[in-house]
Write a protein that holds these residues in place. Structure first.
Motif, PDB file in Angstrom:
ATOM      1  N   LEU A  64      16.048   0.696  25.936  1.00 21.26           N
ATOM      2  CA  LEU A  64      15.840   0.353  27.348  1.00 21.26           C
ATOM      3  C   LEU A  64      14.397   0.644  27.774  1.00 21.26           C
ATOM      4  O   LEU A  64      13.804  -0.125  28.518  1.00 21.26           O
ATOM      5  N   THR A  67      11.807  -2.048  26.989  1.00 24.81           N
ATOM      6  CA  THR A  67      11.768  -3.266  27.809  1.00 24.81           C
ATOM      7  C   THR A  67      10.693  -3.189  28.883  1.00 24.81           C
ATOM      8  O   THR A  67      10.267  -4.220  29.397  1.00 24.81           O
ATOM      9  N   ILE A  69      11.063  -1.946  31.845  1.00 27.62           N
ATOM     10  CA  ILE A  69      11.648  -1.930  33.190  1.00 27.62           C
ATOM     11  C   ILE A  69      11.736  -0.486  33.661  1.00 27.62           C
ATOM     12  O   ILE A  69      12.118   0.408  32.905  1.00 27.62           O
ATOM     13  N   ASN A  86       9.526  -4.755  36.552  1.00 30.16           N
ATOM     14  CA  ASN A  86       9.111  -5.021  35.182  1.00 30.16           C
ATOM     15  C   ASN A  86       7.799  -4.294  34.904  1.00 30.16           C
ATOM     16  O   ASN A  86       7.171  -3.740  35.813  1.00 30.16           O
ATOM     17  N   ARG A  87       7.370  -4.341  33.668  1.00 30.52           N
ATOM     18  CA  ARG A  87       6.128  -3.675  33.266  1.00 30.52           C
ATOM     19  C   ARG A  87       4.934  -4.162  34.088  1.00 30.52           C
ATOM     20  O   ARG A  87       4.046  -3.401  34.433  1.00 30.52           O
ATOM     21  N   VAL A 147      20.606  -3.516  32.061  1.00 25.79           N
ATOM     22  CA  VAL A 147      19.171  -3.718  32.247  1.00 25.79           C
ATOM     23  C   VAL A 147      18.454  -2.374  32.291  1.00 25.79           C
ATOM     24  O   VAL A 147      17.384  -2.196  31.718  1.00 25.79           O
TER      25      VAL A 147
END
Length: 161
Positions: A64, A67, A69, A86-87, A147
């Motif tokens: 996770l 990702t 996030i 998000n990044r 997510v």
């Protein structure tokens, strides 16, 4: 001139015994107070099972984290907010976020709630969160996929509540 020496009397023994037990009781009270005031609140129902599942959970958390996030919490006027990004800073897509609020010590005030979607990557609940220390476990899903799954320890005083 004659000097009288009484030696070790019953009164001396009473004082020595009383001092010994006063020290033992004082140390026990101090240790009990320190233990109860500094407890981290980390509890598992079965330590053996938790130790066996640790590597699986650690691998899932690393996946996770890869990702990019991230989530952030805030509170204002009694409303709890959770934002997923998000990044690159854009809102992350999620359909539902479930929040499990737990007190670090005791479970008489714990509650679970599904946060309401307030926009892409933004979730809120208007349920009152009583003041004090909390650990909130947030599980964000899009369809059947997780997510983001994180736990945040916070104090409502940090948000001016």
């Amino acid at each position: 001139m004659t000097a009288r020496t009484h030696g070790f009397t019953g009164r001396h023994m009473l004082f020595a015994t009383s001092a010994f037990f006063a020290v033992v009781i004082g140390v026990n009270v101090t240790m009990a107070w320190l233990a109860s005031s500094s407890w981290s609140g980390l509890v598992v129902e079965n330590t053996y099972v938790a130790s066996q599942e640790f590597n699986k959970k650690a691998a899932a958390i690393k996946a996770l984290a890869a990702t990019g996030i991230s989530g952030s919490i805030s509170m204002s006027h009694g409303v709890f907010h959770y934002n997923l990004k998000n990044r690159d800073g854009s809102p992350a897509a999620a359909d539902i976020v479930v929040a499990n609020f737990k007190r670090p010590v005791g479970d008489h005030e714990d509650f679970n709630i599904s946060l309401e979607k307030a926009g892409e990557g933004s979730f809120t609940t208007s349920r009152h969160v009583p003041s004090g220390d909390w650990i909130v476990e947030l599980i964000s899903r899009r369809g059947d996929a997780v997510v983001m799954h994180e736990a945040v320890r916070f104090d409502t005083a940090g948000f001016g509540q």
